[in-house]
Scaffold this motif. Structure first.
Motif, PDB file in Angstrom:
ATOM      1  N   ASN A   1      30.037  38.003 -19.429  1.00 30.25           N
ATOM      2  CA  ASN A   1      31.383  37.560 -19.785  1.00 30.25           C
ATOM      3  C   ASN A   1      32.462  38.484 -19.240  1.00 30.25           C
ATOM      4  O   ASN A   1      33.578  38.042 -18.953  1.00 30.25           O
TER       5      ASN A   1
ATOM      6  N   PRO B   1      28.964  41.278 -25.558  1.00 32.94           N
ATOM      7  CA  PRO B   1      27.577  41.228 -25.058  1.00 32.94           C
ATOM      8  C   PRO B   1      26.895  42.587 -24.888  1.00 32.94           C
ATOM      9  O   PRO B   1      25.709  42.721 -25.172  1.00 32.94           O
ATOM     10  N   ARG B   2      27.636  43.606 -24.447  1.00 32.50           N
ATOM     11  CA  ARG B   2      26.941  44.881 -24.249  1.00 32.50           C
ATOM     12  C   ARG B   2      26.633  45.586 -25.563  1.00 32.50           C
ATOM     13  O   ARG B   2      25.911  46.581 -25.576  1.00 32.50           O
TER      14      ARG B   2
ATOM     15  N   CYS C   1      28.824  42.930 -18.367  1.00 34.49           N
ATOM     16  CA  CYS C   1      28.014  41.809 -18.811  1.00 34.49           C
ATOM     17  C   CYS C   1      28.520  40.533 -18.157  1.00 34.49           C
ATOM     18  O   CYS C   1      29.536  40.529 -17.460  1.00 34.49           O
TER      19      CYS C   1
END
Ligand SMILES: Nc1nc2c(c(=O)[nH]1)N[C@H]1C(S)=C(S)[C@@H](COP(=O)(O)OP(=O)(O)OC[C@H]3O[C@@H](n4cnc5c(=O)[nH]c(N)nc54)[C@H](O)[C@@H]3O)O[C@H]1N2
Ligand SMILES: Nc1nc2c(c(=O)[nH]1)N[C@H]1C(S)=C(S)[C@@H](COP(=O)(O)OP(=O)(O)OC[C@H]3O[C@@H](n4cnc5c(=O)[nH]c(N)nc54)[C@H](O)[C@@H]3O)O[C@H]1N2
Ligand code: SF4
Ligand SMILES: [Mo]
Length: 766
Positions: A80, A236-237, A78
């Motif tokens: 980040n 995020p994922r 992702c």
């Protein structure tokens, strides 16, 4: 080498505020990520790192602990994660001349952002007593200095050995072994400030302090409740897993004082429609709870479940499960029946109808997952709150079956593995016995200091040496004004680090920084290139091997540093073959297999494609290794924080451009903050009531019981849709406001998400 001018230190002069976004992780994320990585690492290095990230024969993303899906895509990372990789693998080095140019007293004036931008530390450096400068030193001299100082202590307990959760299993195992061989259990870690409350609550009630769900469970759930967690920025994922669950029919409920972008809507960059379209609306219900209101909410939900059972006996609770596997139901039910609904309203700020609606969803679902992170763990009542999650799930047998269970989502990529390896100040006797059997020395038995206790002991002169395997304790711990002088009171400070941070500036008389390889880099030892192993938040253990050339040939791997440190301190003839550890990491894994529960045949199983999943008795077989062998429903007294008139409750959160104390940038894109960090998010109605306006600058004073005035000056007010009475600002700056003694019961985790504060108009605009 890429040359880049050293940036000027940051101010908030260009701070700008725009409306927050509703959805996370769509096109802007990809367009942000790739060009930045290419520009900073160079095309070849960027290509190798990003292509190998989270792939089976590549390296594990060093950012968060979210797991890899069983079927991996070409780009399995992702935005980040890419930022974390770029920050580490960017070939920017601190030149030897830097140390003469920048005295330690100057480094103390610098921000984390500036320190991190200087590049990788490429040689060991030493600050002698009485000097204000580090200077390059040989590795042999560095280890000799540390050995001399550690051996000069009156007791091994006068040293404390911190670990941060990026450390590999191999380095962590060797480190705790060295520390125990040296003679102390002073092994504080970042987990003390993170999911310690989770471990305490789950350990007592179900016997295992780790997530009781696997990756594939998310897509099998009927209902996923996400409490006190901001996955759009911090995991995020996870949004991909939530989207899959949603498309498979799950309902998703978010419980949070902030309407975080990722919780509301997700634009999946790996789906064509995610790039251009509206994305997937994730949350079916958003409960905008007050800070620290979750315990009351959870009790109110259990009360409704028990009422439904009373209305149709035998149809609501999972009686066979409760009979066979649990204890404590009657006492729990009696206690919950007396729950005061007014107190629930006051604590949560929620309407009865909202709680009714969530209760209906819970009762309609056969398989329920509850996830959480720091929004639950960093409060005074964190441990009982998490026990209430367990209570609610146990009532309907939501554990030990597909698509159900409590699922703490851990922070640092290997914080969970480090604990499995023995990084804990109070490992159980069974683990210490195993060390004794395996290595033939008797490890110390009395519990050591955790993170808060280590700072207290440094402050009080009881600890005189501080050693850190990664991390940035001075910034991460609460009560900055206490922590800084406490760490400076040490005789010796040692940090094993990739990059500069403030902990390198608040050091004792003598100080050393030992540069280490990062996850992205090839780790060559006598027996050839090595891999290490890590454990993610759902107990999956897998290998990680760096793929790019190390940024310096003078940096050593963490394992090599720990092994040489042990040799220097413990001397020749020690029963542990430290040199063998460094030459071939299989030697460490052989011992891990014999000492760490669940790690039998480690060298074989770690080489299976994708690694292996650690056994988890409650998840796998509904077996609960608690003191009684049963899952425990517990009675927890509700206590609501009373915020005095005119005061607010403050929490500290992460921005989108930071990883803990590491600043990748100065934007918090989803919340609409650009080029600055000194902001305070306040509800518009609170602003009106208190007579402040958006854009004004205020000093924030924390109102602690000890009467000490702790102040965070000059924050720009941002009128923001946070829950009434609840304000937010960024960590680590907020740590100046949190008293060291203000911690969660039992876990001793700093209560950094519920600080009573008062705002005062700042005289000068900043
Ligand atoms: N990009 C990025 N990723 C990270 C990190 C990072 O700094 N940056 N840090 C890593 C680490 S170590 C960790 S531990 C995790 C942290 O992951 P999170 O816990 O998701 O991170 P925080 O920013 O602390 O956000 C806390 C969330 O809980 C909410 N919250 C606060 N108090 C309460 C409460 O009383 N009740 C409820 N229901 N909600 C509340 C806040 O509004 C916020 O949404 O992320 C990991 N991943
Ligand atoms: N107020 C407030 N305080 C908090 C929190 C909060 O929400 N609010 N959150 C808490 C939480 S959840 C956590 S986990 C802690 C985090 O506390 P820490 O884990 O101590 O802090 P980090 O910022 O993650 O550490 C970053 C440093 O690690 C070093 N580093 C990076 N990569 C490597 C590596 O591969 N090896 C080695 N040896 N070093 C490396 C770099 O020097 C970098 O500067 O902070 C806690 N503090
Ligand atoms: S979700 Fe976490 S582990 Fe996965 S790529 Fe993103 S930051 Fe890395
Ligand atoms: Mo964390």
């Amino acid at each position: 080498m890429v040359k880049k001018p050293i940036i000027q230190d940051v101010t908030d002069a260009e701070l700008s505020v725009v409306p927050p976004l509703r959805s996370a992780a769509g096109l802007p994320s990809l367009t942000e990520t790739i060009p930045k990585a290419l520009g900073r690492m160079g095309a070849a290095r960027a290509a190798v790192t990003l292509a190998n990230m989270n792939q089976r024969d590549g390296f594990d993303c060093m950012s968060c602990a979210w797991p890899d899906p069983p079927d991996r895509k070409v780009a399995e990372f992702c935005e980040n994660g890419a930022k974390a990789v770029t920050w580490e693998a960017e070939p920017l080095r601190i030149e030897s001349s830097f140390w003469a140019q920048h005295p330690v007293s100057e480094l103390r004036e610098r921000t984390e952002y500036w320190l991190g931008q200087q590049g990788r530390i490429v040689e060991p450096v030493y600050k002698p007593a009485g000097s204000d400068h580090y200077r390059p030193v040989t590795w042999d001299d560095a280890f000799a200095i540390i050995a001399r100082e550690l051996k000069a202590l009156e007791s091994p307990n006068e040293a404390t050995f911190y670990t941060s959760g990026r450390t590999s299993n191999e380095a962590a195992f060797a480190y705790q072994l060295f520390v125990r061989a040296f003679g102390t259990n002073n092994l504080p870690d970042c987990s003390n400030m993170c999911h310690e409350s989770t471990g305490a609550a789950m350990g007592e009630t179900i016997g295992v302090g780790k997530s009781a769900v696997s990756y594939t469970d998310f897509a099998k759930a009927d209902l996923i409740i996400i409490m006190g967690q901001n996955p759009g920025t911090c995991h995020p994922r996870m949004l991909t897993a939530l989207e899959e669950a949603k498309l498979a029919g799950a309902q998703i409920v978010a419980v949070n004082p902030l309407p975080e972008a990722g919780l509301i809507n997700f634009k999946n960059p790996q789906r064509p429609r995610g790039l251009v379209g509206h994305g997937t609306d994730l949350a079916d219900q958003f409960l905008q709870i007050r800070l620290a209101g979750d315990m009351a909410l959870l009790q109110a939900l259990s009360k409704r479940v028990l009422a439904a059972e009373a209305a149709s006996p035998g149809t609501v609770l999972d009686h066979p499960f409760l009979r066979e596997h649990c204890e404590g139901l009657d006492a729990f039910a009696a206690h919950i029946a007396a729950l005061d609904d007014d107190e629930v309203r006051a604590a949560t700020g929620l309407a009865d109808a909202e709680i009714d609606e969530l209760a209906r969803r819970y009762l309609a679902a056969d398989r329920v997952i509850i996830t959480w992170a720091m929004g639950l763990t960093q409060h005074k009542k964190a441990v009982p709150t998490i026990k209430e999650i367990v209570n609610l799930l146990l009532l309907r047998g939501n554990i030990g079956k597909p698509g159900a269970g409590p699922s703490p989502i851990r922070g640092h990529s290997n914080v969970q593995g480090d604990r499995t390896m023995g990084i804990w100040e109070k490992m159980p006797p069974s683990f210490l016995d195993a060390i004794q059997r395996e290595f033939g020395f008797d490890p110390p038995r009395e519990p050591g200091f955790d993170a808060v206790q280590s700072i207290q002991a440094l402050r009080d002169g009881k600890v005189k040496a501080f050693v850190a395997l990664g991390g940035n304790l001075v910034s991460a711990i609460s009560d900055t004004a206490v922590a800084e002088p406490a760490l400076m009171g040490a005789r010796l400070s040692v940090s094993i680090s990739t990059k500069l941070n403030r902990t390198h500036a608040f050091v004792g008389e003598e100080a050393l920084i030992l540069p280490t390889l990062g996850r992205t880099e090839i780790d060559r030892q006598e027996s050839g290139p090595q891999f290490v192993s890590v454990e993610d938040t759902v107990c999956a253990v897998h290998p990680s091997a760096g793929r790019v050339e190390p940024v310096s040939d003078r940096a050593l791997s963490e394992v090599a540093i720990v092994s040489r440190l042990a040799r220097a301190v413990l001397g020749p003839g020690h029963p542990v073959d430290w040199a063998g550890f460094e030459h071939d990491y299989d030697a460490i894994r052989e011992h891990i297999a014999h000492v760490c529960p669940g790690c039998e045949d480690y060298n074989v199983r770690i080489r299976q494609p994708g690694g292996f999943v650690l056994a988890h008795p409650p998840r796998d077989e509904r077996r609960f290794p608690t003191s009684s062998g049963r899952a425990k429903l517990t009675v927890n007294e509700l206590e609501t924080i009373r915020v005095p008139e005119g005061r607010l409750l403050l929490q500290s959160v992460r921005s989108h451009d930071q990883f803990n104390t590491t600043m990748y940038g100065l934007n918090d894109r989803y919340r609409g903050i650009h080029k600055g960090r000194h902001v305070l998010f306040v509800n518009p109605e609170d602003l009106a009531e208190l007579g402040f306006g958006d854009g004004e600058h205020v000093d924030v004073h924390s109102e602690a019981a000890d009467g000490v005035d702790r102040t965070l000056p000059g924050l720009r007010i941002v009128s923001y849709p946070t829950a009434r009475g609840c304000v937010a600002t960024y960590f680590p700056e907020a740590n100046v406001l949190v008293p060291l003694e203000s911690t969660a019961e039992v876990s001793n985790t700093p209560a950094s998400k519920s600080v009573v504060v008062r705002l005062e108009r700042a005289f000068a605009a900043h």
